[in-house]
Scaffold this motif. Structure first.
Motif, PDB file in Angstrom:
ATOM      1  N   UNK A 499      28.345  -5.913 -12.131  1.00  0.00           N
ATOM      2  CA  UNK A 499      29.188  -6.592 -11.193  1.00  0.00           C
ATOM      3  C   UNK A 499      27.899  -7.391 -10.700  1.00  0.00           C
ATOM      4  N   UNK A 500      28.257  -8.292 -10.414  1.00  0.00           N
ATOM      5  CA  UNK A 500      27.000  -9.868  -9.538  1.00  0.00           C
ATOM      6  C   UNK A 500      26.152  -8.852  -8.434  1.00  0.00           C
ATOM      7  N   UNK A 501      26.996  -8.861  -7.502  1.00  0.00           N
ATOM      8  CA  UNK A 501      26.472  -7.943  -6.546  1.00  0.00           C
ATOM      9  C   UNK A 501      25.649  -6.735  -7.165  1.00  0.00           C
ATOM     10  N   UNK A 502      25.708  -6.312  -7.573  1.00  0.00           N
ATOM     11  CA  UNK A 502      24.621  -5.259  -8.099  1.00  0.00           C
ATOM     12  C   UNK A 502      23.922  -5.923  -8.987  1.00  0.00           C
ATOM     13  N   UNK A 503      23.839  -6.166 -10.024  1.00  0.00           N
ATOM     14  CA  UNK A 503      22.584  -6.732 -10.425  1.00  0.00           C
ATOM     15  C   UNK A 503      22.315  -7.203  -9.521  1.00  0.00           C
ATOM     16  N   UNK A 504      22.053  -8.198  -8.130  1.00  0.00           N
ATOM     17  CA  UNK A 504      21.601  -8.743  -7.087  1.00  0.00           C
ATOM     18  C   UNK A 504      20.761  -7.672  -6.813  1.00  0.00           C
ATOM     19  N   UNK A 505      20.862  -6.569  -6.054  1.00  0.00           N
ATOM     20  CA  UNK A 505      20.690  -6.040  -5.796  1.00  0.00           C
ATOM     21  C   UNK A 505      19.886  -5.064  -6.121  1.00  0.00           C
ATOM     22  N   UNK A 506      20.047  -4.593  -7.337  1.00  0.00           N
ATOM     23  CA  UNK A 506      18.446  -4.638  -8.438  1.00  0.00           C
ATOM     24  C   UNK A 506      17.203  -5.553  -8.584  1.00  0.00           C
ATOM     25  N   UNK A 507      17.396  -6.885  -8.326  1.00  0.00           N
ATOM     26  CA  UNK A 507      16.859  -7.681  -8.760  1.00  0.00           C
ATOM     27  C   UNK A 507      15.768  -7.738  -7.298  1.00  0.00           C
ATOM     28  N   UNK A 508      16.401  -7.260  -6.347  1.00  0.00           N
ATOM     29  CA  UNK A 508      16.157  -7.362  -4.672  1.00  0.00           C
ATOM     30  C   UNK A 508      15.333  -5.849  -4.405  1.00  0.00           C
ATOM     31  N   UNK A 509      15.836  -4.708  -5.545  1.00  0.00           N
ATOM     32  CA  UNK A 509      14.537  -3.788  -5.219  1.00  0.00           C
ATOM     33  C   UNK A 509      13.639  -3.986  -6.286  1.00  0.00           C
ATOM     34  N   UNK A 510      13.703  -4.865  -7.219  1.00  0.00           N
ATOM     35  CA  UNK A 510      12.478  -5.078  -8.140  1.00  0.00           C
ATOM     36  C   UNK A 510      11.726  -5.896  -7.342  1.00  0.00           C
ATOM     37  N   UNK A 511      12.306  -7.136  -6.288  1.00  0.00           N
ATOM     38  CA  UNK A 511      11.248  -7.782  -5.590  1.00  0.00           C
ATOM     39  C   UNK A 511      10.642  -6.632  -4.119  1.00  0.00           C
ATOM     40  N   UNK A 512      11.321  -5.655  -3.048  1.00  0.00           N
ATOM     41  CA  UNK A 512      10.622  -5.270  -2.640  1.00  0.00           C
ATOM     42  C   UNK A 512       9.494  -4.198  -3.108  1.00  0.00           C
ATOM     43  N   UNK A 513      10.040  -3.864  -4.278  1.00  0.00           N
ATOM     44  CA  UNK A 513       9.302  -2.852  -4.938  1.00  0.00           C
ATOM     45  C   UNK A 513       7.561  -3.906  -5.201  1.00  0.00           C
ATOM     46  N   UNK A 514       7.864  -4.474  -5.375  1.00  0.00           N
ATOM     47  CA  UNK A 514       6.467  -5.433  -5.292  1.00  0.00           C
ATOM     48  C   UNK A 514       5.482  -5.295  -4.637  1.00  0.00           C
ATOM     49  N   UNK A 515       6.682  -5.732  -3.678  1.00  0.00           N
ATOM     50  CA  UNK A 515       5.978  -5.928  -2.354  1.00  0.00           C
ATOM     51  C   UNK A 515       5.235  -4.509  -1.639  1.00  0.00           C
ATOM     52  N   UNK A 516       5.670  -3.221  -2.398  1.00  0.00           N
ATOM     53  CA  UNK A 516       5.702  -2.225  -1.358  1.00  0.00           C
ATOM     54  C   UNK A 516       3.751  -1.583  -0.819  1.00  0.00           C
ATOM     55  N   UNK A 517       3.171  -2.239  -1.953  1.00  0.00           N
ATOM     56  CA  UNK A 517       1.644  -1.732  -2.249  1.00  0.00           C
ATOM     57  C   UNK A 517       0.472  -2.970  -1.421  1.00  0.00           C
TER      58      UNK A 517
END
Length: 598
Positions: A499-517
């Motif tokens: 799913x392209x949608x869930x692939x985009x979701x996981x990319x968004x999770x990775x981006x937010x994860x970088x911003x967390x600290x």
């Protein structure tokens, strides 16, 4: 135990265990829901972290302003004394022996060319005026168990150096009967400070009291009651303010002055809890960097919490409240669910008074001592033991939920509030002030308090697992070509791949994860400037005694410190709620050498 209370007790262990189970089995059994869960958790965590940073900015500004006002006032007084001395010398040299007035007609205070400094001095003068009146008697409760006598002596000596110590300070040295040498230690300390305070009270908390849990809370409860009995015989209890502190707390005179100011300006001083920030600078260079940076993060979390606009800020380690408030809520709880004595007492005051008890932040840092032992490894272990004890305060999760939502507790709260109002109505506020009760506790206030308690205890128990491990484990299980799911689940449908949608979701999770600290790192950078200001302007330390740019390397230990001193002990404390077991009373070891007086 009612079904509601049982459910409230299960919140903490279920959350901690749930984070681990979701981390391990989420990608396998419900990958789509798991991706949604991670995005929600990471986004919420990022929002909370940004909010913490903004509140920390406000706290830093207020602390620096208070310190600089104080420094300006001290400098102003010093200039005035120097000027008076010069005028006396000049006048003695005149032929007629009279003081010659200056062009402006003033002989005691010169005109200042720095208007900002004058404004600071004027603001501090108002604080000094309130403090000089000496309306309140400050009883400093110092609970201790097997603490080094030099450390206690140094802590008390700092209080003895305050200007009003002999007229308005009472030391309540709270000893434990189970300490073998407590009697000789207490007698030595009292003898050493004879005449330095208005009174010096020694209390000895009995050991093995049925229903009590050994710790700071039970010791404070006993000491406060004993102090009340003794002080009420000679002092109006409306004037007594308890300051609960630790054996290693270095309390500046500026803190007491701002407590006086806060109580004098409060519409209801008998429902005011004064909460200061904590600061670790007394022995910071003697401990491992992992310990040092852990306590820095602890300080930052306490500091940001103080800038709560609704007065719903939690105290830590040191705080002040009136004897009236302590008496009306039944003093401190002593069971094992009250082990987090500072937060628990705040919650008790808040709920027992129907939300009338609120915090007033005192933006003056209390200087504490890091845990220190003789070797590197033992120092790391001692800090871990201290962290386990701190996170036993997770019991307040169930307590706050029961107090907010249990009908039985609401009935008890209503009775306590009625009794509180009946008793405090007879106590007028400070001179010139009219007693005006704060608004009753609204449902929104209760929700905010419960949210902050959950935030304080559930984020440590979950963030370490999810922030550090969720993305790597998900990548390994769902994306890696070596994923074990390919062998064990041949029919598994990978949503990230299909799913392209869930692939985009996981990319968004990775981006937010970088911003967390990032917000936490910004707080750390801001803290470094604050630390230098406190050390140099409040504690008058030289540049060689405070942190430098080299100490930025301390923050490389953050991942290690977060796991060892936050995630593991908080998870352990949550899981232990299932057995409601009690640990031995162990205090964190502190090595202290008194400074040599030449």
């Amino acid at each position: 135990m009612s079904i509601n209370n049982l459910l409230f007790e299960l919140v903490a262990p279920a959350t901690a265990l749930g984070a681990i189970l979701v981390l391990l089995f989420g990608p396998v059994f419900f990958p789509r829901a798991y991706i949604w869960f991670l995005l929600t958790y990471f986004s919420t965590f990022l929002y909370i972290s940004i909010n913490h940073f903004l509140k920390f900015c406000l706290t830093v500004r207020n602390i620096k302003r208070n310190i600089r006002n104080w420094s300006a006032q001290q400098e102003h007084q010093s200039m005035s004394r120097d000027y008076d001395t010069k005028e006396v010398v000049k006048s003695s040299a005149t032929s007629n022996g009279r003081i010659t007035p200056t062009r402006n007609g003033y002989t005691s205070v010169p005109m200042s060319s720095n208007f900002e400094s004058d404004n600071r001095c004027n603001e501090m003068e108002s604080v000094l005026k309130l403090y000089d009146e000496g309306h309140y008697i400050h009883a400093f409760v110092i609970p201790n168990y097997k603490e080094p006598e030099p450390l206690l002596r140094d802590t008390i000596k700092r209080l003895a150096q305050h200007r009003n110590a002999t007229t308005t300070y009472v030391i309540v040295l709270a000893m434990e009967e189970s300490e073998v040498e407590q009697a000789s230690k207490a007698a030595s300390l009292k003898r050493n400070f004879d005449g330095s305070f208005l009174d010096f009270i020694i209390t000895v908390h009995p050991k093995d009291v049925p229903g009590e849990s050994r710790g700071k809370g039970s010791n404070v409860a006993y000491a406060a009651r004993e102090a009340c009995d003794q002080l009420m015989r000679k002092i109006d209890k409306r004037r007594v303010v308890f300051t609960i502190t630790d054996s290693d707390s270095a309390i500046p005179e500026l803190y007491v002055r701002h407590v006086e100011k806060a109580l004098m300006e409060s519409e209801d001083p008998y429902s005011t809890i004064c909460s200061p920030p904590i600061f670790f600078s007394r022995n910071a260079f003697n401990v491992p960097a992992a310990v040092r940076v852990t306590d820095i993060m602890w300080s930052i979390m306490v500091m940001q919490n103080l800038s709560n606009p609704r007065g719903l800020a939690f105290p830590c380690s040191t705080y002040s409240l009136s004897m009236i408030l302590a008496e009306q809520v039944g003093f401190w709880d002593t069971d094992k669910d009250a082990v987090g004595e500072d937060l628990h007492m705040w919650l008790k005051c808040f709920f027992k008074t129907g939300g009338q008890a609120r915090s007033v932040p005192i933006f003056v840092p209390i200087n504490l001592t890091n845990v220190e032992t003789t070797s590197y490894i033992s120092n790391i272990y001692a800090r871990f033991v201290q962290a386990k004890r701190h996170y036993n305060g997770v019991a307040d999760v169930a307590y706050s939920l029961k107090s907010a939502f249990n009908s039985e507790n609401r009935s008890s709260e209503a009775e306590s509030m009625s009794l509180y109002n009946q008793n405090t109505t007879n106590y007028p506020s400070s001179p010139g002030k009219r007693l005006s009760c704060l608004m009753s506790c609204s449902f929104v206030d209760k929700l905010v308090v419960v949210f902050h308690v959950l935030e304080a205890h559930m984020i440590p128990a979950t963030s370490g697992w999810l922030m550090f491990a969720a993305v790597p484990i998900t990548q390994f299980l769902l994306i890696s070509t070596y994923s074990p799911l390919a062998d064990y689940y041949p029919d598994f449908q990978n949503p990230i791949v299909t799913s392209d949608f869930y692939a985009y979701m996981f990319s968004l999770i990775q981006a937010v994860g970088v911003l967390l600290p990032m917000p936490l790192l910004l707080c750390a950078m801001l803290y470094e400037g604050l630390h230098k200001t406190i050390d140099s302007e409040l504690f008058k330390k030289g540049s060689s005694e405070t942190r430098t740019w080299k100490n930025y390397a301390d923050y490389a230990w953050l991942p290690f410190s977060a796991w060892l001193f936050m995630t593991l002990p908080s998870t352990w404390a949550c899981m232990k709620r299932l057995t409601r077991g009690e640990e031995n009373y162990v205090v964190a070891e502190k090595i202290f050498t008194e400074p040599i007086v030449e």
